[in-house]
Write a protein that holds these residues in place. Sequence first.
Motif, PDB file in Angstrom:
ATOM      1  N   THR A   1     -15.698  52.600 -80.610  1.00 14.68           N
ATOM      2  CA  THR A   1     -15.302  51.597 -81.609  1.00 14.68           C
ATOM      3  C   THR A   1     -14.718  50.369 -80.941  1.00 14.68           C
ATOM      4  OG1 THR A   1     -14.852  53.366 -83.189  1.00 14.68           O
ATOM      5  CG2 THR A   1     -13.910  51.199 -83.669  1.00 14.68           C
ATOM      6  N   LEU A   2     -13.825  50.637 -79.907  1.00 14.19           N
ATOM      7  CA  LEU A   2     -13.208  49.521 -79.187  1.00 14.19           C
ATOM      8  C   LEU A   2     -14.259  48.680 -78.482  1.00 14.19           C
ATOM      9  CD1 LEU A   2     -10.684  48.051 -78.171  1.00 14.19           C
ATOM     10  CD2 LEU A   2     -10.570  49.712 -76.290  1.00 14.19           C
TER      11      LEU A   2
ATOM     12  N   THR B   1     -15.945  46.516 -81.119  1.00  7.66           N
ATOM     13  CA  THR B   1     -15.091  45.394 -81.545  1.00  7.66           C
ATOM     14  C   THR B   1     -15.034  44.331 -80.463  1.00  7.66           C
ATOM     15  OG1 THR B   1     -13.767  46.953 -82.833  1.00  7.66           O
ATOM     16  CG2 THR B   1     -12.796  44.806 -82.356  1.00  7.66           C
ATOM     17  N   THR B   2     -14.899  44.783 -79.232  1.00  9.13           N
ATOM     18  CA  THR B   2     -14.856  43.819 -78.124  1.00  9.13           C
ATOM     19  C   THR B   2     -16.154  43.037 -78.047  1.00  9.13           C
ATOM     20  OG1 THR B   2     -13.403  45.337 -76.904  1.00  9.13           O
ATOM     21  CG2 THR B   2     -14.514  43.634 -75.642  1.00  9.13           C
TER      22      THR B   2
ATOM     23  N   GLN C   1     -18.077  42.273 -80.585  1.00  8.28           N
ATOM     24  CA  GLN C   1     -18.068  41.297 -81.670  1.00  8.28           C
ATOM     25  C   GLN C   1     -17.184  40.107 -81.326  1.00  8.28           C
ATOM     26  OE1 GLN C   1     -16.914  43.429 -85.191  1.00  8.28           O
ATOM     27  NE2 GLN C   1     -18.832  44.647 -85.278  1.00  8.28           N
ATOM     28  N   ALA C   2     -15.977  40.411 -80.734  1.00  5.53           N
ATOM     29  CA  ALA C   2     -15.068  39.319 -80.374  1.00  5.53           C
ATOM     30  C   ALA C   2     -15.708  38.409 -79.337  1.00  5.53           C
ATOM     31  CB  ALA C   2     -13.753  39.907 -79.836  1.00  5.53           C
TER      32      ALA C   2
END
Length: 322
Positions: free
Chosen positions: A255-256, A259-260, A262-263
């Motif tokens: 998940t991390l 998210t990273t 996407q960022a």
Amino acid sequence: MSARGQATVGAFVLGGLLLALGAVIFFGKFNIFNPAIRAVIVFQDSIAGLSVGSPVTFRGVPIGSVESIAIQFDPRNNIALIPVIVRIEPERAKIERPSGTAGLDLPELIKRGLRAELNVQSFVTGQSQIDLDFDPGSEPVLHPDISTLPEIPTRQSTIQKAKEQLSQLPLRELADDATKTLASLRTLSEKLDKDLPPLVASLKTTSDQSVQMVQAATQAIKDLQARMDTTLAAVSRLSASTDTQMNQRGAELRTLLATTNQAMTQARDLLGEVRRATASRAPDRTNLDAALRDIAAAAASLRGFAGDIERNPQLLLTGRRP
């Protein structure tokens, strides 16, 4: 006595004589039709143990006996020769020829290398015998003046060769060398008796110390093995815990990472917009430059006002006079 009685007595006496003659011929081993072959063998060395009647053999097979022994001195060479006359029984030795069996031809056999040697018959009784055999390589030594009988040349026996070799050995030098060797061994033994006890004691001390060192090393190895077992058990537990945590945190890490990602995508888009906004031909670039000039002018006014206030702080209360 009548004529008939005399004839009977004469026949009886004649029969007894014939029986006696037959007994002498049979038991005395007389061979009228095949007489024994006589030959002479001349020895120069001692023939101790040899006597009349001693056997004559060919490779161990008895073929005759010794008939007489004499001694003859040669004054020309100062040599004593011992002629021995032997009888060879022809029925005990025969020659196989293509035409059949023939008698012994002693001169022919001598030319072919027939030789005689003196050997011991029994070491217990000391009796000797004469052995015949073929040895074409030995040079015949004959004595034609000794006898008119055929002479069988002699050769040295094994015992005579051994005696000759022993007589040629430097026995005195060997005895001196043996004495010197024994003296050296005695000196070495005395030195060893003196030096060995301290050396043995030193070796024993060294051996005891080595045993102690081995025991200490063994104990250290045992302790290290125990510690290694404990460490390996801890590493195994840590590995198992790490595997469990990795399995538990796997979903969170995924998940991390999403998210990273996407960022990073948003940051990339933002940088693209900033790059477009700050381009030299962009519409917002003119407004941005005007805003920056206004900000610079306002900053200059503020700096001037700040300088006036530093020179005259009362301006904060009275303000500037026109």
